[in-house]
Scaffold this motif. Structure first.
Motif, PDB file in Angstrom:
ATOM      1  N   LEU A  47       0.747  -1.264  -0.154  1.00  0.00           N
ATOM      2  CA  LEU A  47       0.098  -0.207   0.380  1.00  0.00           C
ATOM      3  C   LEU A  47       0.437   1.403  -0.086  1.00  0.00           C
ATOM      4  CD1 LEU A  47      -2.486  -1.514   2.219  1.00  0.00           C
ATOM      5  CD2 LEU A  47      -2.880  -0.887   0.045  1.00  0.00           C
ATOM      6  N   SER A  48       1.576   1.635   1.090  1.00  0.00           N
ATOM      7  CA  SER A  48       2.533   3.025   1.063  1.00  0.00           C
ATOM      8  C   SER A  48       4.206   3.193   0.562  1.00  0.00           C
ATOM      9  CB  SER A  48       2.458   2.906   2.712  1.00  0.00           C
ATOM     10  OG  SER A  48       3.395   2.350   2.913  1.00  0.00           O
ATOM     11  N   GLY A  49       4.001   1.638  -0.025  1.00  0.00           N
ATOM     12  CA  GLY A  49       5.288   1.469  -1.413  1.00  0.00           C
ATOM     13  C   GLY A  49       6.628   1.832  -0.694  1.00  0.00           C
ATOM     14  N   VAL A 105      11.884  -3.255   6.431  1.00  0.00           N
ATOM     15  CA  VAL A 105      10.074  -2.559   7.014  1.00  0.00           C
ATOM     16  C   VAL A 105       9.355  -3.555   7.948  1.00  0.00           C
ATOM     17  CG1 VAL A 105       7.934  -1.678   6.159  1.00  0.00           C
ATOM     18  CG2 VAL A 105       9.976  -0.874   4.659  1.00  0.00           C
ATOM     19  N   ASN A 106       9.133  -3.226   8.225  1.00  0.00           N
ATOM     20  CA  ASN A 106       8.045  -4.144   9.663  1.00  0.00           C
ATOM     21  C   ASN A 106       6.744  -4.314   8.546  1.00  0.00           C
ATOM     22  OD1 ASN A 106       6.871  -5.618  11.907  1.00  0.00           O
ATOM     23  ND2 ASN A 106       6.896  -4.198  13.704  1.00  0.00           N
ATOM     24  N   LEU A 107       7.003  -5.593   8.064  1.00  0.00           N
ATOM     25  CA  LEU A 107       6.069  -5.814   6.980  1.00  0.00           C
ATOM     26  C   LEU A 107       5.473  -7.226   8.115  1.00  0.00           C
ATOM     27  CD1 LEU A 107       8.016  -6.072   3.335  1.00  0.00           C
ATOM     28  CD2 LEU A 107       5.844  -4.170   4.258  1.00  0.00           C
ATOM     29  N   GLN A 108       3.556  -6.895   7.638  1.00  0.00           N
ATOM     30  CA  GLN A 108       2.998  -7.857   7.950  1.00  0.00           C
ATOM     31  C   GLN A 108       2.337  -8.717   7.010  1.00  0.00           C
ATOM     32  OE1 GLN A 108       3.385  -9.078  11.389  1.00  0.00           O
ATOM     33  NE2 GLN A 108       5.280  -7.666  11.325  1.00  0.00           N
ATOM     34  N   GLN A 109       1.698 -10.234   6.652  1.00  0.00           N
ATOM     35  CA  GLN A 109       0.961 -10.445   6.268  1.00  0.00           C
ATOM     36  C   GLN A 109      -0.525 -10.852   6.734  1.00  0.00           C
ATOM     37  OE1 GLN A 109       1.993 -11.232   3.158  1.00  0.00           O
ATOM     38  NE2 GLN A 109       0.056 -12.638   2.275  1.00  0.00           N
ATOM     39  N   VAL A 140       1.521  -5.568   4.205  1.00  0.00           N
ATOM     40  CA  VAL A 140       1.571  -4.451   4.528  1.00  0.00           C
ATOM     41  C   VAL A 140       3.012  -3.879   5.645  1.00  0.00           C
ATOM     42  CG1 VAL A 140      -1.153  -3.976   3.341  1.00  0.00           C
ATOM     43  CG2 VAL A 140      -0.294  -4.439   5.627  1.00  0.00           C
ATOM     44  N   SER A 141       2.843  -2.845   6.159  1.00  0.00           N
ATOM     45  CA  SER A 141       4.426  -2.249   6.984  1.00  0.00           C
ATOM     46  C   SER A 141       2.872  -1.644   8.513  1.00  0.00           C
ATOM     47  CB  SER A 141       5.077  -1.254   6.853  1.00  0.00           C
ATOM     48  OG  SER A 141       3.626  -0.367   6.237  1.00  0.00           O
ATOM     49  N   THR A 142       3.853  -2.148   9.516  1.00  0.00           N
ATOM     50  CA  THR A 142       2.894  -2.076  10.591  1.00  0.00           C
ATOM     51  C   THR A 142       2.232   0.045  10.259  1.00  0.00           C
ATOM     52  OG1 THR A 142       4.939  -1.444  11.661  1.00  0.00           O
ATOM     53  CG2 THR A 142       3.503  -3.684  11.907  1.00  0.00           C
ATOM     54  N   SER A 143       3.146   0.569  10.038  1.00  0.00           N
ATOM     55  CA  SER A 143       2.440   2.182   9.871  1.00  0.00           C
ATOM     56  C   SER A 143       1.392   2.425   9.184  1.00  0.00           C
ATOM     57  CB  SER A 143       3.384   2.645   9.390  1.00  0.00           C
ATOM     58  OG  SER A 143       4.128   2.306   8.500  1.00  0.00           O
ATOM     59  N   ALA A 144       1.307   1.167   8.179  1.00  0.00           N
ATOM     60  CA  ALA A 144      -0.415   1.064   6.681  1.00  0.00           C
ATOM     61  C   ALA A 144      -1.265   0.239   7.381  1.00  0.00           C
ATOM     62  CB  ALA A 144      -0.343   0.548   5.818  1.00  0.00           C
TER      63      ALA A 144
END
Length: 78
Positions: free
Chosen positions: A7-9, A31-35, A51-55
């Motif tokens: 999403l955020s790139g 980046v802290n990515l989560q499925q 997506v990243s946790t900030s997203a």
């Protein structure tokens, strides 16, 4: 699969690891990515995203459809 938020790139950041003797070596801050399976209300279905946790926090605040529309992402293609 690359380590990029769908999403955020967001992607990895180049940084320096600084030792006690101040020797600087390059390192990647990932980046802290989560499925996640997220409910997309407008499409009336689940969408599987990396997506990243900030997203994720932004999605909780604005909603998935509104956030994707703001970023110009078509969730129907995902």
């Amino acid at each position: 699969m690359s380590r990029v938020c769908q999403l955020s790139g967001k992607r990895a950041n180049n940084g320096m690891a600084v030792s006690h003797s101040h020797v600087r070596t390059k390192k990647l801050q990932q980046v802290n990515l989560q499925q996640r399976r997220l409910w997309w209300a407008e499409g009336n279905r689940w969408v599987k995203l990396r997506v990243s946790t900030s997203a994720l926090r932004t999605i909780q605040k604005k909603g998935l459809g509104a956030y994707a529309k703001e970023l110009g992402i078509n969730l129907a293609k995902i």
